[in-house]
Design an enzyme around this catalytic site. Structure first.
Site, PDB file in Angstrom:
ATOM      1  N   ASN A  36       3.961  -5.487   5.849  1.00  0.00           N
ATOM      2  CA  ASN A  36       2.788  -6.270   6.261  1.00  0.00           C
ATOM      3  C   ASN A  36       3.185  -7.584   6.919  1.00  0.00           C
ATOM      4  O   ASN A  36       2.453  -8.103   7.765  1.00  0.00           O
ATOM      5  CB  ASN A  36       1.878  -6.533   5.053  1.00  0.00           C
ATOM      6  CG  ASN A  36       1.132  -5.280   4.625  1.00  0.00           C
ATOM      7  OD1 ASN A  36       0.568  -4.564   5.449  1.00  0.00           O
ATOM      8  ND2 ASN A  36       1.144  -4.999   3.327  1.00  0.00           N
ATOM      9  N   HIS A  62      -0.050   4.926   6.952  1.00  0.00           N
ATOM     10  CA  HIS A  62       0.091   5.355   5.567  1.00  0.00           C
ATOM     11  C   HIS A  62       0.319   6.860   5.462  1.00  0.00           C
ATOM     12  O   HIS A  62      -0.432   7.640   6.042  1.00  0.00           O
ATOM     13  CB  HIS A  62      -1.162   4.973   4.769  1.00  0.00           C
ATOM     14  CG  HIS A  62      -1.399   3.503   4.718  1.00  0.00           C
ATOM     15  ND1 HIS A  62      -2.259   2.861   5.598  1.00  0.00           N
ATOM     16  CD2 HIS A  62      -0.876   2.540   3.915  1.00  0.00           C
ATOM     17  CE1 HIS A  62      -2.271   1.573   5.334  1.00  0.00           C
ATOM     18  NE2 HIS A  62      -1.431   1.350   4.309  1.00  0.00           N
ATOM     19  N   SER A 122       0.805  -1.222   0.000  1.00  0.00           N
ATOM     20  CA  SER A 122       0.000   0.000   0.000  1.00  0.00           C
ATOM     21  C   SER A 122       0.838   1.271   0.000  1.00  0.00           C
ATOM     22  O   SER A 122       0.389   2.315  -0.467  1.00  0.00           O
ATOM     23  CB  SER A 122      -0.934   0.005   1.217  1.00  0.00           C
ATOM     24  OG  SER A 122      -0.193  -0.162   2.420  1.00  0.00           O
ATOM     25  N   GLY A 181      -1.829  -4.267   1.006  1.00  0.00           N
ATOM     26  CA  GLY A 181      -1.949  -5.442   1.851  1.00  0.00           C
ATOM     27  C   GLY A 181      -1.031  -6.582   1.481  1.00  0.00           C
ATOM     28  O   GLY A 181      -1.029  -7.620   2.163  1.00  0.00           O
TER      29      GLY A 181
END
Length: 211
Positions: free
Chosen positions: A94, A178, A28, A65
């Site tokens: 992740n 993020h 992401s 993800g």
């Protein structure tokens, strides 16, 4: 017939070479999660390349993800399809957030480097650090994965992709993971610092091939 053959050779010699490709394999953080895709660092990279006079085309193969396992599974097909000159690997965050294990993360990244080089693509590794709530010892061990791998495999490394961004709350989205659009230019600068020497190396090789 001879004249036709010579015309064909001349035409082929004047066909422009295919644009060299930079393939970004990420999660992401490279898929512009939560912001306009055009403001993500990968899109900004394409603009920077054009402004600097480099002919490269950027292909963004990032999926929000994604883990190193997912990236490794997708990589062979991506390498075959795009035949990149440079592969930017931005994966692992992740894995750490899900507690998938440092050894597994390292092994997957190592295999990606091997696959890239086997396809004549030069890898660039982007290091990641986990949020501080994971504890100093754990986060340091995770970051060390990238340092050790870069040294052992002689791969250019961005030590921490979100340096100077993750510690600025105003540049982070509400999830604290993020970056916002405002943080993307600095992320690009971190990548560019390691990428530009690789681009210059490409240019030197291209010049030699023309002589």
């Amino acid at each position: 017939m001879k004249k036709l053959f010579l015309l064909l050779i001349f035409a082929m010699s004047n066909v422009p070479a295919a644009e060299p490709v930079i393939l970004v394999l990420g999660d992401s953080l490279s898929a512009a999660y939560g912001i306009e895709r055009s403001r993500g660092w990968v899109s900004l990279l394409q603009s920077r390349l054009q402004q600097a006079g480099y002919p490269h085309r950027v292909v963004n193969a990032s999926i929000s993800g994604d883990t190193t396992a997912g990236g490794l599974a997708r990589l062979p097909r991506a390498l075959e399809q795009f035949q990149p000159d440079i592969l930017i690997i931005e994966l692992g965050g992740n894995d750490g957030l899900r507690g998938l294990g440092n050894r597994q993360t390292r092994d997957h990244l190592d295999q990606m480097i091997t696959l890239a080089r086997a396809s004549h693509s030069r890898p660039l590794l982007l290091g990641m650090m986990l949020p501080p709530n994971f504890g100093k010892a754990f986060t340091e061990k995770f970051l060390q994965i990238y340092r050790d791998l870069a040294e052992q495999r002689n791969v250019p490394l961005v030590p921490f992709f979100l340096a100077g961004v993750a510690d600025r709350p105003e540049w982070m989205q509400s999830d604290g993971i993020h970056p916002t659009a405002e943080g993307q230019p600095l992320m690009l600068e971190h990548v560019w610092e390691q990428l530009q020497p690789m681009l210059e190396e490409t240019s030197v090789h291209s010049d030699k091939s023309l002589k």
